[in-house]
Design a protein around this motif. Structure first.
Motif, PDB file in Angstrom:
ATOM      1  N   ILE A 107       0.776  -1.258  -0.057  1.00  0.00           N
ATOM      2  CA  ILE A 107       0.081  -0.011  -0.075  1.00  0.00           C
ATOM      3  C   ILE A 107       0.784   1.394   0.105  1.00  0.00           C
ATOM      4  CG2 ILE A 107      -1.678  -1.195   1.208  1.00  0.00           C
ATOM      5  CD1 ILE A 107      -0.934   0.390   3.725  1.00  0.00           C
ATOM      6  N   ASN A 108       0.391   2.338  -0.762  1.00  0.00           N
ATOM      7  CA  ASN A 108       0.986   3.738  -0.669  1.00  0.00           C
ATOM      8  C   ASN A 108       2.424   3.729  -0.932  1.00  0.00           C
ATOM      9  OD1 ASN A 108      -1.439   4.702   0.252  1.00  0.00           O
ATOM     10  ND2 ASN A 108      -1.050   4.338   2.369  1.00  0.00           N
ATOM     11  N   ASP A 109       3.471   3.894  -0.217  1.00  0.00           N
ATOM     12  CA  ASP A 109       4.520   4.340  -0.556  1.00  0.00           C
ATOM     13  C   ASP A 109       5.495   2.914  -0.512  1.00  0.00           C
ATOM     14  OD1 ASP A 109       4.717   3.661   2.098  1.00  0.00           O
ATOM     15  OD2 ASP A 109       6.031   5.500   2.581  1.00  0.00           O
ATOM     16  N   ARG A 110       4.824   1.816  -0.209  1.00  0.00           N
ATOM     17  CA  ARG A 110       5.268   0.541  -0.482  1.00  0.00           C
ATOM     18  C   ARG A 110       5.365   0.124  -1.953  1.00  0.00           C
ATOM     19  NH1 ARG A 110       2.697  -3.378   3.957  1.00  0.00           N
ATOM     20  NH2 ARG A 110       3.771  -4.795   2.784  1.00  0.00           N
ATOM     21  N   ILE A 111       4.606   0.633  -2.708  1.00  0.00           N
ATOM     22  CA  ILE A 111       4.440   0.286  -4.057  1.00  0.00           C
ATOM     23  C   ILE A 111       5.631   0.657  -4.651  1.00  0.00           C
ATOM     24  CG2 ILE A 111       2.920   0.407  -6.147  1.00  0.00           C
ATOM     25  CD1 ILE A 111       0.401   0.793  -4.088  1.00  0.00           C
ATOM     26  N   ARG A 112       6.461  -0.098  -5.527  1.00  0.00           N
ATOM     27  CA  ARG A 112       7.507   0.565  -6.262  1.00  0.00           C
ATOM     28  C   ARG A 112       7.771   0.137  -7.643  1.00  0.00           C
ATOM     29  NH1 ARG A 112      10.251   3.496  -2.281  1.00  0.00           N
ATOM     30  NH2 ARG A 112      10.240   2.651  -0.462  1.00  0.00           N
ATOM     31  N   VAL A 113       6.702   0.918  -8.364  1.00  0.00           N
ATOM     32  CA  VAL A 113       6.541   0.716  -9.772  1.00  0.00           C
ATOM     33  C   VAL A 113       6.426   2.064 -10.592  1.00  0.00           C
ATOM     34  CG1 VAL A 113       5.743  -1.680  -9.796  1.00  0.00           C
ATOM     35  CG2 VAL A 113       4.118   0.062  -9.594  1.00  0.00           C
ATOM     36  N   PRO A 114       6.621   2.232 -11.448  1.00  0.00           N
ATOM     37  CA  PRO A 114       6.574   3.543 -12.352  1.00  0.00           C
ATOM     38  C   PRO A 114       5.194   3.974 -12.483  1.00  0.00           C
ATOM     39  CG  PRO A 114       7.480   1.968 -13.835  1.00  0.00           C
ATOM     40  CD  PRO A 114       7.464   1.310 -12.510  1.00  0.00           C
ATOM     41  N   GLU A 115       4.174   3.023 -12.834  1.00  0.00           N
ATOM     42  CA  GLU A 115       2.703   3.345 -13.190  1.00  0.00           C
ATOM     43  C   GLU A 115       2.138   2.290 -12.773  1.00  0.00           C
ATOM     44  OE1 GLU A 115       2.927   4.304 -17.417  1.00  0.00           O
ATOM     45  OE2 GLU A 115       3.077   2.026 -17.858  1.00  0.00           O
ATOM     46  N   VAL A 116       0.681   2.553 -12.533  1.00  0.00           N
ATOM     47  CA  VAL A 116      -0.056   1.570 -12.053  1.00  0.00           C
ATOM     48  C   VAL A 116      -1.525   1.829 -12.876  1.00  0.00           C
ATOM     49  CG1 VAL A 116       0.619   1.522  -9.722  1.00  0.00           C
ATOM     50  CG2 VAL A 116      -1.117   2.980 -10.170  1.00  0.00           C
ATOM     51  N   ARG A 117      -2.314   0.679 -13.042  1.00  0.00           N
ATOM     52  CA  ARG A 117      -3.663   0.765 -13.609  1.00  0.00           C
ATOM     53  C   ARG A 117      -4.544   1.219 -12.427  1.00  0.00           C
ATOM     54  NH1 ARG A 117      -5.908  -0.547 -18.118  1.00  0.00           N
ATOM     55  NH2 ARG A 117      -4.093  -2.117 -18.751  1.00  0.00           N
ATOM     56  N   LEU A 118      -5.180   2.269 -12.322  1.00  0.00           N
ATOM     57  CA  LEU A 118      -5.734   2.829 -11.263  1.00  0.00           C
ATOM     58  C   LEU A 118      -7.247   2.491 -11.256  1.00  0.00           C
ATOM     59  CD1 LEU A 118      -5.604   4.239  -8.490  1.00  0.00           C
ATOM     60  CD2 LEU A 118      -5.840   6.300  -9.717  1.00  0.00           C
ATOM     61  N   GLY A 136      -7.686   4.345 -15.210  1.00  0.00           N
ATOM     62  CA  GLY A 136      -6.777   4.010 -16.294  1.00  0.00           C
ATOM     63  C   GLY A 136      -5.293   3.911 -15.893  1.00  0.00           C
ATOM     64  N   ILE A 137      -4.245   4.022 -16.562  1.00  0.00           N
ATOM     65  CA  ILE A 137      -3.127   3.877 -16.437  1.00  0.00           C
ATOM     66  C   ILE A 137      -2.564   5.181 -16.314  1.00  0.00           C
ATOM     67  CG2 ILE A 137      -0.824   3.439 -17.202  1.00  0.00           C
ATOM     68  CD1 ILE A 137      -2.019   1.153 -18.934  1.00  0.00           C
ATOM     69  N   VAL A 138      -1.972   5.540 -14.699  1.00  0.00           N
ATOM     70  CA  VAL A 138      -1.422   6.612 -14.430  1.00  0.00           C
ATOM     71  C   VAL A 138      -0.017   6.274 -13.665  1.00  0.00           C
ATOM     72  CG1 VAL A 138      -3.755   7.299 -14.185  1.00  0.00           C
ATOM     73  CG2 VAL A 138      -2.534   6.574 -12.257  1.00  0.00           C
ATOM     74  N   PRO A 139       0.874   7.500 -13.679  1.00  0.00           N
ATOM     75  CA  PRO A 139       2.133   7.357 -12.994  1.00  0.00           C
ATOM     76  C   PRO A 139       1.756   7.145 -11.409  1.00  0.00           C
ATOM     77  CG  PRO A 139       2.200   9.268 -14.327  1.00  0.00           C
ATOM     78  CD  PRO A 139       0.654   8.789 -14.546  1.00  0.00           C
ATOM     79  N   LEU A 140       2.805   6.243 -11.042  1.00  0.00           N
ATOM     80  CA  LEU A 140       2.522   6.296  -9.563  1.00  0.00           C
ATOM     81  C   LEU A 140       2.392   7.309  -8.712  1.00  0.00           C
ATOM     82  CD1 LEU A 140       2.327   4.093  -7.086  1.00  0.00           C
ATOM     83  CD2 LEU A 140       5.122   4.364  -7.125  1.00  0.00           C
ATOM     84  N   ALA A 143      -0.900  -7.738  -8.028  1.00  0.00           N
ATOM     85  CA  ALA A 143       0.283  -7.392  -8.248  1.00  0.00           C
ATOM     86  C   ALA A 143       1.063  -7.713  -9.505  1.00  0.00           C
ATOM     87  CB  ALA A 143       1.195  -7.512  -7.020  1.00  0.00           C
ATOM     88  N   THR A 144       0.570  -8.846  -9.980  1.00  0.00           N
ATOM     89  CA  THR A 144       1.023  -9.724 -10.979  1.00  0.00           C
ATOM     90  C   THR A 144       0.680  -9.038 -12.342  1.00  0.00           C
ATOM     91  OG1 THR A 144      -0.677 -11.333 -10.848  1.00  0.00           O
ATOM     92  CG2 THR A 144       1.228 -11.954  -9.717  1.00  0.00           C
ATOM     93  N   ALA A 145      -0.179  -8.334 -12.496  1.00  0.00           N
ATOM     94  CA  ALA A 145      -0.655  -7.628 -13.580  1.00  0.00           C
ATOM     95  C   ALA A 145       0.191  -6.363 -14.155  1.00  0.00           C
ATOM     96  CB  ALA A 145      -1.900  -6.688 -13.406  1.00  0.00           C
ATOM     97  N   ARG A 146       0.377  -6.275 -15.504  1.00  0.00           N
ATOM     98  CA  ARG A 146       1.333  -5.502 -16.046  1.00  0.00           C
ATOM     99  C   ARG A 146       0.473  -4.327 -16.841  1.00  0.00           C
ATOM    100  NH1 ARG A 146       3.838  -7.231 -12.797  1.00  0.00           N
ATOM    101  NH2 ARG A 146       5.841  -8.342 -12.951  1.00  0.00           N
ATOM    102  N   PRO A 147       0.555  -3.010 -16.397  1.00  0.00           N
ATOM    103  CA  PRO A 147       1.023  -2.500 -14.885  1.00  0.00           C
ATOM    104  C   PRO A 147       0.175  -3.248 -13.781  1.00  0.00           C
ATOM    105  CG  PRO A 147       0.005  -0.832 -15.982  1.00  0.00           C
ATOM    106  CD  PRO A 147       0.031  -1.872 -16.934  1.00  0.00           C
TER     107      PRO A 147
END
Length: 231
Positions: free
Chosen positions: A15-26, A35-39, A58-62
């Motif tokens: 959750i929150n700052d523990r997520i370490r990816v450049p972008e996510v599907r929100l 949609g896909i947005v920057p973290l 977590a296994t989806a891309r993004p």
């Protein structure tokens, strides 16, 4: 050679700052697809809504993340799991042992136990125990099992037909009602009995109050009237 030196792997989502990816599907608070947005943008929206950004896939891309109140989500999930465990029905097999030449009174007692088990939604393993010369008369045990199955056919059915097992003959009866149904009916009956007891208590209090009122009225009627004298 790879070696894991850490502790147990947590099953909690990031959750929150523990997520370490450049972008996510929100996914928004109401389940709407953002949609896909920057973290950074997703975290900014979480702050605006005063919610948490939770990684739900977590296994989806993004990875898929959702805006939610994570504390409330955990509490509701725990309550649902607790309720599910409470209502979970475990299959139980009871056992009842009989002799081929059982006394009629003993038969009625044993049958009563079988009836109770089936009403509770439990399976019942019926075992006929042969001794000595009785082993040469297996038809006695078979007829007894058939009689018992017939006597309780409204509550259960023959799940496993009679079969010889060494000196014993075994049959399994299954309940018509599922365990969950039997548990629900038992809770309803308990609630009904409780309501009935409370109703009797209330009736008793009303009757006692009425008796007291009648007693006071009778006492007043029987009391001598005060006489007044001229001064």
């Amino acid at each position: 050679m790879w070696c894991y030196r850490g502790g147990s792997i947590s099953a909690e989502p990031r959750i929150n700052d523990r997520i370490r990816v450049p972008e996510v599907r929100l996914v928004g608070p109401s389940g709407e697809q953002v949609g896909i947005v920057p973290l950074a943008k997703a975290l900014e929206l979480a702050q605006e809504y005063d919610l948490d950004l939770v990684e739900v896939a977590a296994t989806a891309r993004p990875p898929v993340c959702k805006l939610m109140d994570y504390g409330k989500f955990k509490y509701e999930s725990a309550m649902k799991a607790r309720e599910a465990r409470k209502n979970q029905a475990h299959t139980v097999i009871k056992e009842m042992k009989l002799r081929p030449k059982i006394d009629p009174h003993d038969y009625d007692t044993k049958k009563g136990h079988v009836v109770r088990f089936l009403k509770q939604g439990d399976k019942v393993k019926i075992t006929i125990m042969f001794r000595g010369r009785e082993q040469s008369r297996p038809e006695l045990g078979f007829r007894l099992l058939q009689r018992l199955a017939s006597d309780v056919e409204e509550l259960g059915f023959i799940e496993s037909n009679p079969k010889q097992d060494g000196r014993n003959m075994i049959m399994v009866l299954g309940p018509h009602k599922k365990k969950t149904e039997a548990m629900a009916e038992a809770r309803e009956a308990q609630a009904a009995r409780k309501a009935e007891r409370q109703g009797h208590a209330s009736d008793g209090q009303v009757e006692a109050s009425a008796d007291a009122t009648r007693a006071r009225a009778n006492a007043d009627a029987e009391a001598p009237a005060e006489s007044s004298s001229d001064a």
